[in-house]
Design an enzyme around this catalytic site. Structure first.
Site, PDB file in Angstrom:
ATOM      1  N   HIS A  63     -16.099   7.885  19.940  1.00 22.59           N
ATOM      2  CA  HIS A  63     -15.879   6.610  19.255  1.00 22.59           C
ATOM      3  C   HIS A  63     -15.301   5.557  20.188  1.00 22.59           C
ATOM      4  CE1 HIS A  63     -17.043   6.525  15.151  1.00 22.59           C
ATOM      5  NE2 HIS A  63     -16.470   7.663  14.850  1.00 22.59           N
ATOM      6  N   GLU A  81      -6.743  11.442  10.112  1.00 24.89           N
ATOM      7  CA  GLU A  81      -7.779  10.716   9.365  1.00 24.89           C
ATOM      8  C   GLU A  81      -8.857  11.705   8.898  1.00 24.89           C
ATOM      9  OE1 GLU A  81     -10.114   8.233  11.890  1.00 24.89           O
ATOM     10  OE2 GLU A  81     -10.950   7.063  10.230  1.00 24.89           O
ATOM     11  N   HIS A  82      -9.343  12.520   9.836  1.00 26.85           N
ATOM     12  CA  HIS A  82     -10.334  13.553   9.511  1.00 26.85           C
ATOM     13  C   HIS A  82      -9.735  14.915   9.814  1.00 26.85           C
ATOM     14  CE1 HIS A  82     -12.727  10.023  10.972  1.00 26.85           C
ATOM     15  NE2 HIS A  82     -13.382  10.251   9.855  1.00 26.85           N
ATOM     16  N   ASP A 122     -19.424  10.868   7.668  1.00 29.24           N
ATOM     17  CA  ASP A 122     -19.500   9.541   8.283  1.00 29.24           C
ATOM     18  C   ASP A 122     -20.695   8.747   7.747  1.00 29.24           C
ATOM     19  OD1 ASP A 122     -17.299   9.878   9.835  1.00 29.24           O
ATOM     20  OD2 ASP A 122     -18.387  10.502  11.631  1.00 29.24           O
ATOM     21  N   HIS A 147      15.489 -14.207 -23.607  1.00 29.93           N
ATOM     22  CA  HIS A 147      14.769 -12.945 -23.813  1.00 29.93           C
ATOM     23  C   HIS A 147      15.252 -12.299 -25.116  1.00 29.93           C
ATOM     24  CE1 HIS A 147      13.652 -13.322 -19.606  1.00 29.93           C
ATOM     25  NE2 HIS A 147      12.946 -12.202 -19.658  1.00 29.93           N
TER      26      HIS A 147
END
Ligand code: NAD
Length: 447
Positions: free
Chosen positions: A274, A340-341, A374, A433
């Site tokens: 990557h 992540e993976h 992916d 209120h």
């Protein structure tokens, strides 16, 4: 560390069972990000787009993307067929992936509102509404990424977002990659902003003469994109949110003696290619020296044959192999890293999933390379990096919606809950209120 033969593409080895917590912390640390320097570059780009709109986008396209002949920064639907002319094999691949991603994300729909009567006459509900306008950033600087267009565009379509806008850097001739145009057409994106980096993010956040402003910006990108997203999401005048912080991609593979060394190596390398800033980690469970060596040989032999071998070398230089004694110890290391993976190439891989606490997406067993996730399996590939898997989910249908709650009381309901409300309003000294309840109860008593 293992002997690092000259020229061999090999990850450093560490024995996790003898390392201290502090040592493990250092070993598993991601390469540092230089956020402050980047902010100094990105801030002026964002301001320029706010000030000069389309003309700034065209100037940046010329400067950063070499698109000097671009006439308009926006390509509007309907897209001319010649702009998405693709061969049949590519069209079929996109169509199959589209359909699987659509199916998996459609199954995540919450069809029914949550309705609970908390006390007699006090009804609380929660229901889903799509985010109206979403901007999907599809990186385009160094690679063509139609898969990211699918991963961001298909859930937006499924969620029912009214306005889907794509943004991606133009090619030097001023056109957009045809695969991205085809996906934009399939998901019903109303336009493609031909801009990259922080300028694309700024255009989506604030709008320009021709770029529609959006409510949420999604998508990965380089450090300029990420810094731009952080900047605009912190500006209340932009009124825009982002999906999640993003950093370089990473994978952690847990392998035991059942794992095929060639499979393990191919998964490590498919992440290492990557970018030089990617990180890959192998956790070897009770492997002998010979078994470990076989994986390392495969990593080297497969790496040298890859077109992106130079990038792989860069990534492997800061990647590691951790040797663990048991699967429990291996998963504990993975939970500390929060990858992540996460790839499980171990005996009874499906059972190991139960032990995983923090991971973006898990790939279970020998027949599940990360690449299927992916591209085409159906799960999303836009995932939390940099340890953010501890607190963030990857992109999913929930990323494109928000929840609205409602309460509906009857007179009986207000009588039931009113005293508690009035008391707490009194404690907080918010008299208006308290009166809002009292006025109604007095009115009911007079009837
Ligand atoms: P990109 O589209 O993110 O960035 C290209 C743009 O960067 C250019 O258009 C330009 O505007 C800007 N830029 C470049 N140099 C600049 C400079 N000096 N100053 C200001 N702006 C500048 O494309 P990329 O660079 O190829 O990066 C893609 C990134 O996306 C990679 O880091 C990759 O890892 C990541 N990615 C992640 C995932 C994921 O799911 N995690 C998926 C795909 C891609």
């Amino acid at each position: 560390a293992a002997p690092n033969d000259e020229g061999r593409i090999v990850m450093k080895r560490f024995d996790a069972s003898t390392a201290t917590e502090k040592e493990l912390d250092d070993i598993l640390r991601r390469p540092a990000q230089k956020t402050n320097d980047i902010m100094g570059i990105v801030g002026p780009i964002v301001s320029d787009v706010r000030a000069r709109g389309d003309q700034a986008l065209l100037d940046f396209a010329a400067k950063f993307d070499k698109a000097t002949t671009l006439k308009s920064p926006v390509l509007k639907a309907p897209y001319a067929p010649e702009l998405m002319a693709l061969d049949e094999e590519t069209i079929a691949a996109i169509d199959i992936s589209f359909e699987n991603i659509r199916k998996f994300h459609a199954a995540q729909k919450e069809d029914k509102p949550t309705v609970v009567e908390t006390m007699p006459g006090v009804k609380c509900s929660r229901f889903v509404r799509p985010i109206e306008r979403v901007g999907c950033y599809i990186p385009g600087g160094t690679a063509v990424l139609p898969s990211t267009a699918l991963m961001l565009g298909v859930p937006a379509l499924v969620a029912g977002c009214k306005k889907i806008v794509f943004a991606s850097p133009p090619r030097p001739d001023g056109t957009c990659t045809p695969e991205i145009v085809y996906v934009a057409h399939k998901v019903g994106a109303e336009c493609i902003v031909l801009a990259g980096g922080a300028q694309a993010v700024a255009a989506l956040a604030y709008g320009t003469e021709s770029v529609p402003k959006v409510d949420k910006i999604l998508g990965p990108g380089n450090q300029f994109v990420t810094a731009g997203k952080m900047l605009v999401s912190n500006d209340t005048s932009a009124g825009v949110s982002i999906d999640m912080p993003a950093g370089p991609s990473e994978v952690l593979v847990i392998a035991d003696s059942d794992a095929n060394p060639a499979f393990v190596a191919s998964d490590l390398l498919s992440q290492a290619e990557h970018g030089v800033d990617s990180q890959v980690i192998l956790v070897a469970v009770d492997l002998t020296e010979e078994q470990l060596k076989r994986i390392e040989d495969e990593v080297h032999d497969q790496a040298v044959k890859l077109p992106r071998v130079e990038i792989v070398k860069g990534a492997i230089a800061h990647s590691v192999t951790l040797q663990a004694k048991t699967i429990e110890e291996a998963v504990r290391l993975s939970n500390v890293y929060a990858p992540e993976h996460l790839i499980l190439q171990v005996r009874d891989a499906a059972k190991v999933v139960d032990m995983v606490e923090h991971a973006g997406s898990i790939f279970v067993g020998a027949w599940t390379p990360e690449s299927v996730g992916d591209y085409s399996a159906g799960v999303n590939h836009s995932l939390p990096t940099y340890g953010y898997a501890r607190q963030y989910s990857g992109v999913n249908l929930g990323t494109y919606v928000k929840h609205v709650t409602s309460s509906e009381l009857t007179e009986e309901g207000l009588r039931n809950v009113g005293a508690a409300v009035m008391r707490l309003a009194h404690v907080e000294q918010l008299e208006a209120h308290r009166r809002a309840v009292e006025i109604r109860l007095e009115h009911a008593d007079r009837k």
